[in-house]
Design an enzyme around this catalytic site. Structure first.
Site, PDB file in Angstrom:
ATOM      1  N   THR A 183      14.491 -10.434  65.631  1.00  0.00           N
ATOM      2  CA  THR A 183      13.643 -11.072  66.658  1.00  0.00           C
ATOM      3  C   THR A 183      12.320 -11.590  66.082  1.00  0.00           C
ATOM      4  O   THR A 183      11.371 -11.803  66.832  1.00  0.00           O
ATOM      5  CB  THR A 183      13.315 -10.070  67.781  1.00  0.00           C
ATOM      6  OG1 THR A 183      12.628  -8.943  67.209  1.00  0.00           O
ATOM      7  CG2 THR A 183      14.572  -9.607  68.512  1.00  0.00           C
ATOM      8  N   HIS A 184      12.236 -11.785  64.776  1.00  0.00           N
ATOM      9  CA  HIS A 184      10.998 -12.164  64.077  1.00  0.00           C
ATOM     10  C   HIS A 184       9.879 -11.172  64.375  1.00  0.00           C
ATOM     11  O   HIS A 184       8.772 -11.523  64.731  1.00  0.00           O
ATOM     12  CB  HIS A 184      10.550 -13.586  64.394  1.00  0.00           C
ATOM     13  CG  HIS A 184       9.374 -14.046  63.560  1.00  0.00           C
ATOM     14  ND1 HIS A 184       9.157 -13.583  62.283  1.00  0.00           N
ATOM     15  CD2 HIS A 184       8.353 -14.898  63.825  1.00  0.00           C
ATOM     16  CE1 HIS A 184       8.052 -14.136  61.803  1.00  0.00           C
ATOM     17  NE2 HIS A 184       7.550 -14.938  62.712  1.00  0.00           N
ATOM     18  N   ARG A 221      10.273  -7.726  62.301  1.00  0.00           N
ATOM     19  CA  ARG A 221      10.284  -7.235  60.922  1.00  0.00           C
ATOM     20  C   ARG A 221       9.924  -8.355  59.943  1.00  0.00           C
ATOM     21  O   ARG A 221       9.218  -8.135  58.952  1.00  0.00           O
ATOM     22  CB  ARG A 221      11.673  -6.662  60.583  1.00  0.00           C
ATOM     23  CG  ARG A 221      11.987  -5.387  61.338  1.00  0.00           C
ATOM     24  CD  ARG A 221      13.436  -4.941  61.133  1.00  0.00           C
ATOM     25  NE  ARG A 221      14.380  -5.690  61.929  1.00  0.00           N
ATOM     26  CZ  ARG A 221      15.695  -5.490  61.926  1.00  0.00           C
ATOM     27  NH1 ARG A 221      16.216  -4.573  61.123  1.00  0.00           N
ATOM     28  NH2 ARG A 221      16.490  -6.193  62.692  1.00  0.00           N
TER      29      ARG A 221
END
Length: 271
Positions: free
Chosen positions: A233-234, A236
């Site tokens: 999900t952008h 990490r």
């Protein structure tokens, strides 16, 4: 003509501690609210990570509408002239996402990541406070600069482009398709896997590892390529984006990440 930043991109706790009374600083804390209530960097303002993402399905991590960002930065008292220091309590994922957001809005006032975040600051005995902070709201009208944003369509177009490399910040199990987090498991064809936590030094309170300049090129993540980083999900990959910037890479982030790619019928998958 841009000014010399007040602090480096990656700032050590002892250096930040010397500047805590500088009125040019805006310190953003993206830690668990309970931790913030117990102890935080003096002057820091706590925000929820959800403020930085759109939240919709199937790709909740996508860039939110500009109106949502306007509201967030208005509450931070943002003028564009601040030097912003950001940290979190997880080693840099959300802090890196915030730095990517600063690039997206074209922030030119300078910014820094507190190396190790809350882990280094608290465990090494730097000053803290437990009273909440806020700033007077400002009128904000942000413009989006998408130069550091990669889209699904752009990635599909560059799959055979040897000058573009995908950095997959997910776990090896997700990358290999063993752990499936969407309709499809696996990876973007050709993607290089280096899990985000591997870039942290777990013996130095989650600071960024100092040997990454040697490790990443051996994997194929080199300065002569355009690097596109993603995770699920952008979140990490906020940290791997930050690492790429620190190393001087030409780096972008795919905000749709695997939650979009793995749920799209037209996207190719490699296992």
């Amino acid at each position: 003509m841009s000014q010399t930043p007040l602090l480096p991109l990656v700032v050590e706790p002892e250096e930040l501690a010397k500047h805590l009374n500088n009125e040019q600083l805006l310190i953003v804390d993206i830690c668990n609210p309970q931790l913030y209530a117990q102890a935080h960097v003096p002057g820091a303002i706590n925000i929820g990570a959800h403020r930085m993402v759109a939240g919709g399905q199937p790709a909740p991590g996508k860039l939110p509408a500009v109106e949502q960002l306007n509201q967030l930065f208005s509450e931070l008292g943002y003028t564009g002239n601040e030097h912003i220091v950001v940290y979190d309590d997880e080693g840099g994922g959300w802090a890196g996402r915030f730095i990517w957001t600063l690039d997206i809005i074209g922030h030119t006032g300078g910014y820094s990541y507190l190396n190790g975040g809350a882990h280094s600051w608290l465990k090494e005995g730097f000053p803290t406070e437990n009273t909440p902070n806020s700033r007077t709201a400002t009128s904000v009208n942000l413009a989006i600069d998408d130069q550091v944003l990669a889209t699904k369509e752009q990635i599909i177009e560059t799959l055979n482009d040897e000058t573009v490399v995908i950095w997959d910040a997910r776990s090896p199990e997700e990358h290999s398709g063993v752990r499936v987090m969407a309709q499809k498991g696996g990876r973007i064809p050709g993607a290089i896997n280096f899990e985000w936590t591997q870039a942290m030094d777990h013996n130095r309170n989650l600071r960024i590892r100092t040997d990454l300049e040697d490790i990443l090129p051996e994997l194929g993540l080199t300065k002569d390529k355009t690097i596109i980083t993603h995770c699920q999900t952008h979140h990490r990959s906020g940290f791997t984006y930050l690492v790429g910037k620190m190393l001087g890479y030409d780096i972008k982030a795919y905000d749709g990440s695997w939650s979009e790619w793995g749920n799209s019928p037209e996207t190719p998958v490699e296992i």
